[in-house]
Design a protein around this motif. Structure first.
Motif, PDB file in Angstrom:
ATOM      1  N   ASP A 148       1.590  -4.895  -0.278  1.00  0.00           N
ATOM      2  CA  ASP A 148       1.509  -3.625  -0.993  1.00  0.00           C
ATOM      3  C   ASP A 148       2.288  -3.703  -2.297  1.00  0.00           C
ATOM      4  OD1 ASP A 148       0.056  -2.521   1.067  1.00  0.00           O
ATOM      5  OD2 ASP A 148       1.791  -1.579   2.011  1.00  0.00           O
ATOM      6  N   SER A 149       1.855  -2.925  -3.262  1.00  0.00           N
ATOM      7  CA  SER A 149       2.537  -2.909  -4.554  1.00  0.00           C
ATOM      8  C   SER A 149       4.003  -2.516  -4.403  1.00  0.00           C
ATOM      9  CB  SER A 149       1.820  -1.977  -5.527  1.00  0.00           C
ATOM     10  OG  SER A 149       1.627  -0.702  -4.955  1.00  0.00           O
ATOM     11  N   GLU A 150       4.303  -1.623  -3.490  1.00  0.00           N
ATOM     12  CA  GLU A 150       5.696  -1.220  -3.265  1.00  0.00           C
ATOM     13  C   GLU A 150       6.529  -2.373  -2.711  1.00  0.00           C
ATOM     14  OE1 GLU A 150       7.351   1.577  -4.166  1.00  0.00           O
ATOM     15  OE2 GLU A 150       5.483   2.042  -5.207  1.00  0.00           O
ATOM     16  N   ASP A 151       5.913  -3.245  -1.924  1.00  0.00           N
ATOM     17  CA  ASP A 151       6.629  -4.416  -1.408  1.00  0.00           C
ATOM     18  C   ASP A 151       7.025  -5.354  -2.545  1.00  0.00           C
ATOM     19  OD1 ASP A 151       6.370  -3.498   1.192  1.00  0.00           O
ATOM     20  OD2 ASP A 151       4.523  -4.634   1.544  1.00  0.00           O
ATOM     21  N   VAL A 152       6.158  -5.462  -3.540  1.00  0.00           N
ATOM     22  CA  VAL A 152       6.473  -6.306  -4.698  1.00  0.00           C
ATOM     23  C   VAL A 152       7.718  -5.763  -5.389  1.00  0.00           C
ATOM     24  CG1 VAL A 152       5.646  -7.208  -6.904  1.00  0.00           C
ATOM     25  CG2 VAL A 152       4.046  -6.945  -4.996  1.00  0.00           C
ATOM     26  N   GLY A 204      -6.027 -12.056 -14.804  1.00  0.00           N
ATOM     27  CA  GLY A 204      -6.724 -12.679 -13.682  1.00  0.00           C
ATOM     28  C   GLY A 204      -5.831 -13.469 -12.749  1.00  0.00           C
ATOM     29  N   GLU A 205      -4.521 -13.480 -13.006  1.00  0.00           N
ATOM     30  CA  GLU A 205      -3.584 -14.203 -12.135  1.00  0.00           C
ATOM     31  C   GLU A 205      -3.432 -13.517 -10.783  1.00  0.00           C
ATOM     32  OE1 GLU A 205      -1.430 -16.996 -12.398  1.00  0.00           O
ATOM     33  OE2 GLU A 205      -2.694 -17.558 -14.071  1.00  0.00           O
ATOM     34  N   LEU A 206      -3.465 -12.188 -10.781  1.00  0.00           N
ATOM     35  CA  LEU A 206      -3.356 -11.404  -9.551  1.00  0.00           C
ATOM     36  C   LEU A 206      -4.517 -10.431  -9.484  1.00  0.00           C
ATOM     37  CD1 LEU A 206       0.421 -10.338  -9.402  1.00  0.00           C
ATOM     38  CD2 LEU A 206      -0.698 -12.179  -8.150  1.00  0.00           C
ATOM     39  N   GLY A 207      -4.823 -10.023  -8.278  1.00  0.00           N
ATOM     40  CA  GLY A 207      -5.829  -8.994  -8.079  1.00  0.00           C
ATOM     41  C   GLY A 207      -5.184  -7.751  -7.488  1.00  0.00           C
ATOM     42  N   LEU A 208      -5.730  -6.601  -7.815  1.00  0.00           N
ATOM     43  CA  LEU A 208      -5.268  -5.338  -7.252  1.00  0.00           C
ATOM     44  C   LEU A 208      -6.422  -4.715  -6.475  1.00  0.00           C
ATOM     45  CD1 LEU A 208      -3.339  -3.845 -10.293  1.00  0.00           C
ATOM     46  CD2 LEU A 208      -2.369  -4.836  -8.216  1.00  0.00           C
ATOM     47  N   VAL A 209      -6.166  -4.421  -5.216  1.00  0.00           N
ATOM     48  CA  VAL A 209      -7.182  -3.818  -4.359  1.00  0.00           C
ATOM     49  C   VAL A 209      -6.720  -2.405  -4.009  1.00  0.00           C
ATOM     50  CG1 VAL A 209      -8.419  -4.009  -2.174  1.00  0.00           C
ATOM     51  CG2 VAL A 209      -7.732  -6.088  -3.405  1.00  0.00           C
ATOM     52  N   PRO A 210      -7.463  -1.373  -4.441  1.00  0.00           N
ATOM     53  CA  PRO A 210      -7.041  -0.008  -4.121  1.00  0.00           C
ATOM     54  C   PRO A 210      -7.093   0.246  -2.619  1.00  0.00           C
ATOM     55  CG  PRO A 210      -9.108  -0.011  -5.375  1.00  0.00           C
ATOM     56  CD  PRO A 210      -8.694  -1.425  -5.197  1.00  0.00           C
TER      57      PRO A 210
END
Length: 80
Positions: A22-26, A49-55
């Protein structure tokens, strides 16, 4: 981590250890960075393009590595 390590490098290194999260974990794992710095780093990495974000839920995202056909993360060089 070395003092000259960029926020982007720190996020990538953390993701290599944790995998998709999760983004909060980052944010929680990058303790020496502010929420804003982590957000900007993830934003830059996702746009390049280094990371992907999945809603997931409202305002929540899972941060992942985009996968190439061979199943390994795409590790292009980061520009500082």
């Amino acid at each position: 981590m070395a003092p000259h390590t960029t926020a982007e490098d720190q996020v990538i290194e953390m993701m290599l250890h944790l995998g998709p999260c999760d983004s909060e974990d980052v944010v929680c794992q990058c303790t020496n960075l502010t929420w804003n710095r982590v957000f900007l780093a993830v934003d830059r990495l996702s746009r390049s393009g280094e990371l992907g974000l999945v809603p997931r839920d409202r305002g929540m995202y899972t941060v992942t590595f985009p996968h190439r056909q061979d199943g390994r993360p795409d590790r292009r060089s980061l520009s500082s």
